[in-house]
Write a protein that holds these residues in place. Structure first.
Motif, PDB file in Angstrom:
ATOM      1  N   LEU A   1      30.575   2.538  35.048  1.00  0.00           N
ATOM      2  CA  LEU A   1      31.131   1.059  35.218  1.00  0.00           C
ATOM      3  C   LEU A   1      30.457  -0.142  34.741  1.00  0.00           C
ATOM      4  CD1 LEU A   1      32.457   1.254  38.665  1.00  0.00           C
ATOM      5  CD2 LEU A   1      33.869   1.641  36.816  1.00  0.00           C
ATOM      6  N   LEU A   2      28.976   0.321  34.571  1.00  0.00           N
ATOM      7  CA  LEU A   2      28.355  -0.985  33.768  1.00  0.00           C
ATOM      8  C   LEU A   2      27.505  -0.590  32.660  1.00  0.00           C
ATOM      9  CD1 LEU A   2      26.971  -3.944  34.295  1.00  0.00           C
ATOM     10  CD2 LEU A   2      25.222  -2.698  35.546  1.00  0.00           C
TER      11      LEU A   2
ATOM     12  N   ARG B   1      21.262  -7.713  38.772  1.00  0.00           N
ATOM     13  CA  ARG B   1      21.229  -8.056  40.289  1.00  0.00           C
ATOM     14  C   ARG B   1      22.527  -8.062  40.843  1.00  0.00           C
ATOM     15  NH1 ARG B   1      18.333 -13.828  40.954  1.00  0.00           N
ATOM     16  NH2 ARG B   1      19.908 -14.209  39.481  1.00  0.00           N
ATOM     17  N   GLN B   2      23.579  -8.466  40.196  1.00  0.00           N
ATOM     18  CA  GLN B   2      24.870  -8.337  40.675  1.00  0.00           C
ATOM     19  C   GLN B   2      25.506  -6.977  40.948  1.00  0.00           C
ATOM     20  OE1 GLN B   2      27.445  -9.402  42.532  1.00  0.00           O
ATOM     21  NE2 GLN B   2      27.206 -11.253  41.485  1.00  0.00           N
ATOM     22  N   ALA B   3      25.015  -6.053  40.096  1.00  0.00           N
ATOM     23  CA  ALA B   3      25.246  -4.624  40.215  1.00  0.00           C
ATOM     24  C   ALA B   3      24.396  -4.160  41.559  1.00  0.00           C
ATOM     25  CB  ALA B   3      24.948  -3.858  39.004  1.00  0.00           C
ATOM     26  N   ASP B   4      23.361  -4.672  41.567  1.00  0.00           N
ATOM     27  CA  ASP B   4      22.625  -4.195  42.821  1.00  0.00           C
ATOM     28  C   ASP B   4      23.150  -4.617  44.024  1.00  0.00           C
ATOM     29  OD1 ASP B   4      20.497  -2.934  41.238  1.00  0.00           O
ATOM     30  OD2 ASP B   4      19.190  -4.490  41.300  1.00  0.00           O
ATOM     31  N   ILE B   5      23.474  -5.837  44.246  1.00  0.00           N
ATOM     32  CA  ILE B   5      24.140  -6.374  45.381  1.00  0.00           C
ATOM     33  C   ILE B   5      25.441  -5.616  45.777  1.00  0.00           C
ATOM     34  CG2 ILE B   5      25.476  -8.315  44.488  1.00  0.00           C
ATOM     35  CD1 ILE B   5      22.740  -8.950  47.106  1.00  0.00           C
ATOM     36  N   LEU B   6      25.993  -5.318  44.628  1.00  0.00           N
ATOM     37  CA  LEU B   6      27.476  -4.583  44.894  1.00  0.00           C
ATOM     38  C   LEU B   6      27.084  -3.236  45.368  1.00  0.00           C
ATOM     39  CD1 LEU B   6      29.365  -6.158  41.988  1.00  0.00           C
ATOM     40  CD2 LEU B   6      29.881  -6.246  44.560  1.00  0.00           C
ATOM     41  N   GLY B   7      25.670  -2.780  45.058  1.00  0.00           N
ATOM     42  CA  GLY B   7      25.482  -1.427  45.544  1.00  0.00           C
ATOM     43  C   GLY B   7      25.942  -0.348  44.463  1.00  0.00           C
ATOM     44  N   LEU B   8      26.137  -0.856  43.172  1.00  0.00           N
ATOM     45  CA  LEU B   8      26.457  -0.041  42.215  1.00  0.00           C
ATOM     46  C   LEU B   8      25.429   0.756  41.815  1.00  0.00           C
ATOM     47  CD1 LEU B   8      29.159  -0.298  40.848  1.00  0.00           C
ATOM     48  CD2 LEU B   8      27.982  -1.815  38.963  1.00  0.00           C
TER      49      LEU B   8
ATOM     50  N   ARG C   1      12.578  -7.598  39.134  1.00  0.00           N
ATOM     51  CA  ARG C   1      12.601  -6.516  39.905  1.00  0.00           C
ATOM     52  C   ARG C   1      12.642  -5.346  39.276  1.00  0.00           C
ATOM     53  NH1 ARG C   1      17.462  -5.060  39.835  1.00  0.00           N
ATOM     54  NH2 ARG C   1      17.690  -5.989  37.896  1.00  0.00           N
TER      55      ARG C   1
ATOM     56  N   ASP D   1      21.072  -9.367  32.681  1.00  0.00           N
ATOM     57  CA  ASP D   1      22.411 -10.108  32.811  1.00  0.00           C
ATOM     58  C   ASP D   1      22.854  -9.706  34.271  1.00  0.00           C
ATOM     59  OD1 ASP D   1      21.520 -11.467  30.611  1.00  0.00           O
ATOM     60  OD2 ASP D   1      22.999 -10.324  29.346  1.00  0.00           O
ATOM     61  N   TYR D   2      23.048  -8.501  34.311  1.00  0.00           N
ATOM     62  CA  TYR D   2      24.108  -7.923  35.397  1.00  0.00           C
ATOM     63  C   TYR D   2      23.341  -7.138  36.461  1.00  0.00           C
ATOM     64  CZ  TYR D   2      27.432  -9.482  32.133  1.00  0.00           C
ATOM     65  OH  TYR D   2      28.269 -10.318  30.976  1.00  0.00           O
TER      66      TYR D   2
ATOM     67  N   ALA E   1      13.211 -13.550  39.670  1.00  0.00           N
ATOM     68  CA  ALA E   1      12.617 -12.582  40.233  1.00  0.00           C
ATOM     69  C   ALA E   1      12.642 -11.278  39.441  1.00  0.00           C
ATOM     70  CB  ALA E   1      13.071 -12.229  41.733  1.00  0.00           C
TER      71      ALA E   1
ATOM     72  N   ALA F   1      24.067 -13.537  29.098  1.00  0.00           N
ATOM     73  CA  ALA F   1      25.268 -12.701  29.016  1.00  0.00           C
ATOM     74  C   ALA F   1      26.331 -14.007  28.458  1.00  0.00           C
ATOM     75  CB  ALA F   1      25.773 -12.069  30.112  1.00  0.00           C
TER      76      ALA F   1
END
Lengths: 325, 239, 517
Positions: free
Chosen positions: C434-435, C419-426, C4, C416-417, C2, C265
């Motif tokens: 941090l990212l 979506r993971q950052a989004d889902i973690l609320g970063l 985003r 690369d990262y 997707a 990545a």
């Protein structure tokens, strides 16, 4: 009580600084560099004027006039120093300058009677070469020779414009033909004097457009007599550098005082070995040793001030056409 | 309780419709041909995929317009679940506080989670220093500390060997036992479903069907599933 | 996967910053137009100048990048002693003031240069580099390193895992080229082309010095003419606006043609030199590296030699100027990098932000300076703003270059990262800390090094804002030349070169510091 005394002392000190009149002079950048006349001139004038002389550098002569036009009557300048005769007509037309009252016995090859501007130094444009190189004795010989020259663009450089006026003054309607003849001698055309002179010193060209006084620098400052100017028998074009008083100045007396100082020995003796030009009034001590070795053109060329604008535009047109082919 | 209400996603010539409810604490395998929309379904629930129509509810709250971080969902992707520049402990810690300003208690929690997934004492390592299985364990440790009500897994163990994958699924089950979370697991392997998920939902032909009993489904697969599984559906069991 | 978009909240600061950059440029242009009382229509000669400007910049960009591709590849796949030092040194030409660089080049290719002397030995005529070919040669000399560095960055951004995969698949150099390098180039080469094109667009002194005459009239020279000869500010502003629109258009097109598929990545595994390849390949790479090094380092050596001789003549004021230049460089670097980072984030959502922020690339320094002067002069003495204006103008001109490096890095991070950052609320500062900062560190370091080094050069020297008491180093060097002191100027140039390289090295080094962790 102590604080009050301190405070009043501070106020007195500030007032004393504020009481010192400030004379602001706009000039070209190389005038105020550590190696130009600026620092010595400032010291000498401040010693006798009880004032604060402040130089503001603004590119070269043409940029100087441009800045003045941008500022108009609101300008901070009391004096503008560093215009030459290709620019003075244009400068007077702005209405920003006031007539001067200086009179001096100028050592100029031409008579000077301009009401607005006072000359402070002058020089001849010339092609500088290595002393052991045979130089041509006029533009036609140069065009026929295999010699390579490097010149400056008249659109961005004062000497470049000087060369244009030189050829035009010497040859009039023949100028385009002269330029066509010179086309294959011109290695390249640079933005400013520094680039061209640098190329010449690197051996990229046999001659470079500069001043008859350039060899004096090498001789006096570097004890190097290997450079010489080529004497052209059709005459050399003159550059006369002048200063004028700004009409809107808030220091008219001080400005007059400076203009008078400018043609005195104290100022004029600084010029030869800092600006590397001839002083407008030769000081009592004469010219520095070494200047006697320079060439003395048989004929001095200059386009009258009131014709400079028209000649300039036509000469540029011809130059562009001749060299763009 | 997760509820997708008349959800529709349409993109170019791809469409996916979903209308189902999953009970809290249920473990559901999502299975279906590749390209049918399994990942899209998870992205819809996680909030990465804008909807054409419909609403998504989680535990009675309409989460359709919430951003992924606000939904209270854990998700693991096929790859890039760990940030390579952060240590193992930091990667896990992100599940507790995204700005990593952890209290001592939270740091203890991270350590405990790492012990639980078998990585005690490895908190200071970087992911690159771990094996693939160990990296999966780190990701699971994070799911563990997050304690979210819904866990979405998009084939995170696909790259692991069969034995290792079984191990991870068992570990996952353990983690879920601890948190009581609902699970949606995308997989292409019926064995995964049978091992961990009492329920299975089939995504095929533009439709995410409501979950049914896994055992019953594979015992009598409908046409769409049969087509996906092929004729050798029973082969693995016989081996 | 997707697609985003980045949340509006995250994109807003960058969009605002980009709008500020554009407003800065536009208001300067507007001030000149307002003062002139309207625009002026360019004449035939101006159009010819525009055509020539675009043509030489385009050709320079194509040549520089085409040559940079094999050089960057050779550097990427070979390891040899002093490789790092060579890469830093290769960056030297584009940070030198052009006049110094050209003088160095002339010691090799000039009429009395090494090549001409060699030809003379063989009884052949001297080499003449004056003309379009000379301009292109100089532009390749100045910009090949820039292009090489940008592309090398691209090669280094291909994760080691991809090359490992390629190796396991038994891919030869041809397949690696097709499946790994070509996609990377599709993403990186437009940035390199654009950067070089931008550099050459305003390259006025080089074109004039080597162009051989008024045949090589650039738009900036036409603007000079409008200013100095005719004092036709309206025409000058119109020309500057045309140039700005043109560059805006080119940037827009280049960005559209840039394929944005990330490389995927990796796990930051240490790289190793893959596929040592055939002897032929090794020979080819060695030859390329040696040739490129000779081409770039011999003229540079001449600059250094001349400078060492002149160091004794350098007056103390040069050191003051050095200090001033370093301060200006540091301030503009921080400004440029921070704004570029913001804009790069915003560009993930709105592509136009990148175009707006790049407008500084295109604007004529003469017109920009004049416009600022017109805006500032009624209120405050311009000399008092010398430092601020120089730093600000430098920053605006550096943003396009910093952005070319930072934007692709950010795109990769988000792909690369994200979506993971989004889902973690970063979100917010935590995501930055941090990212983004750690993952973009290499790109940020390189961008900062580039910006600092370029800022030490002669970007923002605007005569109208000159500080009468404190010149910058390039200005002081020009003053020395203008006072016949060529040796001392050469010494000052060496100090400038050393300072720029040191700044570049420090920032770039910081960026690479994380790689092994």
């Amino acid at each position: 009580m102590k604080y009050l005394a301190l405070a009043s002392g501070l106020i007195a000190a500030t007032a004393a600084v504020a009481d010192t009149p400030v004379l602001t002079i706009y000039t070209y950048d190389s005038f105020i560099s550590d190696w130009g006349p600026g620092p010595a001139v400032e010291k000498a004038f401040e010693a006798e004027c009880a004032c604060d002389l402040q130089f503001v550098g603004a590119g070269d002569g043409a940029a100087l006039l441009g800045r003045l036009k941008l500022e108009g009557a609101r300008t901070q300048a009391d004096i503008v120093l560093g215009l030459d005769t290709t620019l003075t007509h244009d400068a007077i037309a702005t209405g920003l300058f006031a007539p001067h009252s200086v009179s001096a016995s100028y050592d100029l090859p031409v008579t000077w009677d301009d009401a607005y501007f006072v000359p402070y130094d002058w020089g001849y444009f010339a092609f500088v070469k290595n002393a052991d190189q045979d130089g041509p004795s006029n533009f036609r010989e140069l065009a026929d020779s295999p010699l390579k020259i490097v010149i400056q663009d008249p659109r961005s450089s004062t000497p470049g414009l000087g060369l244009l006026m030189w050829v035009k003054a010497a040859y009039g309607d023949q100028a385009p033909a002269i330029w066509q003849g010179l086309a294959d001698n011109i290695v390249t055309v640079t933005k400013g004097w520094s680039e061209a002179y640098g190329l010449f010193l690197e051996g990229e060209a046999d001659m470079v457009l500069s001043y008859t006084t350039s060899p004096a620098y090498h001789l006096i400052a570097e004890q190097d007599d290997s450079k010489a100017a080529a004497a052209f028998d059709e005459g050399h074009y003159m550059q006369i550098e002048v200063a004028g008083k700004v009409a809107a100045t808030d220091q008219p007396e001080l400005a007059d005082k400076f203009l008078a100082f400018m043609v005195s020995d104290a100022f004029q003796s600084i010029i030869p070995t800092t600006n590397w030009m001839y002083p407008a009034v030769i000081p009592a001590d004469g010219l520095p040793k070494g200047f006697e070795t320079l060439i003395h053109p048989a004929k001095s060329l200059i386009v009258p001030v009131d014709m400079a604008d028209a000649v300039r535009a036509q000469a540029l047109e011809e130059w562009l056409t001749a060299l763009s082919q | 309780m997760l509820r997708l209400e008349n959800v529709q996603v349409a993109q170019d010539d791809f469409t996916l419709n979903a209308d189902f409810t999953i009970d809290r604490g249920a473990r559901v395998a999502v299975i279906g041909p590749s390209g049918a929309g399994k990942s899209t379904l998870l992205n819809v629930i996680a909030g990465f995929q804008p909807l054409t129509a419909g609403r998504v509810w989680l535990n009675g709250q309409d989460i359709t317009d919430l951003s992924p971080g606000q939904r209270g969902v854990s998700m693991l992707f096929q790859d890039n679940n760990l940030f390579p520049h952060l240590s193992v402990a930091q990667n896990v810690g992100l599940g507790l506080r995204p700005d990593l300003r952890l209290t001592t208690t939270q740091q203890d929690q991270v350590r405990a989670a790492l012990v639980q997934v078998g990585l005690g004492g490895m908190g200071d390592r970087k992911p690159a220093q771990l094996s693939g299985g160990q990296q999966s364990r780190v990701a699971l440790a994070r799911v563990l500390v997050q304690r979210r009500g819904l866990v979405l897994l998009d084939e995170p163990f696909a790259a692991l060997g069969p034995a290792l994958k079984m191990e991870m699924l068992d570990l996952l089950a353990q983690v879920l036992d601890g948190t009581g979370a609902t699970l949606l697991l995308v997989t292409h392997d019926p064995e995964d479903a049978k091992r961990i998920a009492p329920l299975t939902m089939l995504v095929a032909d533009g439709m995410a069907q409501a979950p049914v009993q896994t055992a019953a489904l594979f015992a009598a697969p409908p046409a769409a599933l049969r087509a996906y599984l092929g004729d050798s559906v029973d082969l693995p069991r016989n081996l | 996967m997707a697609n985003r978009p980045v949340a509006i909240r995250r994109a807003l600061p960058g969009a605002l910053a980009a709008a500020c950059v554009a407003a800065f440029v536009a208001s300067a242009l507007g001030a000149v137009l307002w003062f002139a009382g309207g625009g002026g229509w360019p004449d035939a000669a101006d159009w010819a100048a525009l055509r020539f400007t675009v043509m030489q910049a385009g050709l320079s960009a194509v040549f520089s990048v085409t040559l940079a591709i094999p050089v960057a590849r050779a550097l990427a796949r070979r390891s040899f002693p002093l490789r790092g030092a060579l890469i830093v040194l290769l960056g030297a030409p584009f940070i030198l003031p052009v006049i110094v660089a050209v003088m160095g080049l002339l010691t090799v290719f000039g009429r009395s240069g090494i090549v001409s002397d060699f030809l003379a030995l063989l009884g052949l005529p001297k080499l003449s580099i004056y003309g379009l070919h000379g301009v292109l040669l100089a532009h390749v000399f100045l910009n090949l390193p820039l292009a090489t560095r940008i592309l090398l960055q691209g090669w280094q951004d291909i994760p080691a895992e991809r090359f490992r995969l390629a190796a396991t698949l038994g891919m030869g150099p041809a397949q690696i080229q097709r499946f790994l390098e070509w996609p990377m180039l599709r993403a990186t080469a437009p940035a390199a082309l654009l950067a070089v094109f931008g550099m050459c667009l305003n390259s006025f002194a080089v074109v004039l010095m080597l162009g051989g005459g008024p045949k090589s009239t650039t738009l900036e020279l036409a603007i000079y003419q409008a200013f100095r000869f005719d004092f036709d500010l309206g025409r000058a502003a119109t020309l500057a606006a045309i140039q700005a629109l043109l560059v805006g258009g080119v940037v827009w097109i280049a960005l559209r043609f840039t394929r944005l598929d990330g490389q995927g990545a990796g796990m930051d595994r240490p790289r190793h030199i893959w596929g040592a390849g055939s002897r032929w390949l090794r020979l080819q790479d060695t030859l390329l590296i040696v040739l490129a090094a000779l081409f770039l380092l011999v003229p540079l050596g001449a600059v250094v030699l001349r400078g060492v001789v002149g160091l004794a003549d350098v007056p103390p004021s040069v050191w003051g100027a050095f200090g001033a230049s370093v301060s200006v460089a540091l301030v503009s670097t921080v400004l440029a990098v921070v704004v570029s980072l913001w804009v790069a984030i915003a560009a993930l959502r709105w592509g136009w932000t990148e175009v707006l922020a790049t407008l500084g690339l295109s604007v004529s320094p003469l017109v920009l300076g004049t416009g600022l002067f017109l805006m500032v002069n009624p209120w405050i003495n311009p000399a008092r703003l010398a430092f601020a204006v120089t730093a600000l103008v430098n920053a605006v001109m550096l943003i396009p270059f910093a952005l070319r490096v930072i934007a692709p890095a950010l795109r990769a991070i988000e792909a690369d990262y994200g979506r993971q950052a989004d889902i973690l609320g970063l979100t917010g500062w935590a995501r930055m800390r941090l990212l983004i900062l750690p993952r973009a560190r290499r790109g940020l370091g390189f961008a900062a090094g580039l910006a600092a080094a370029m800022s030490m050069g002669d970007l923002g020297v605007i005569a109208l804002f000159a500080d009468p008491h404190q010149a910058t180093l390039p200005l002081q060097m020009y003053r020395l030349m203008g006072a016949y002191r060529m040796e001392a100027a050469a010494g000052a140039a060496l100090i400038l070169l050393g300072g720029s390289l040191a700044l570049f090295w420090i920032f770039d080094r910081w960026g690479r510091g994380d790689a092994k962790a």
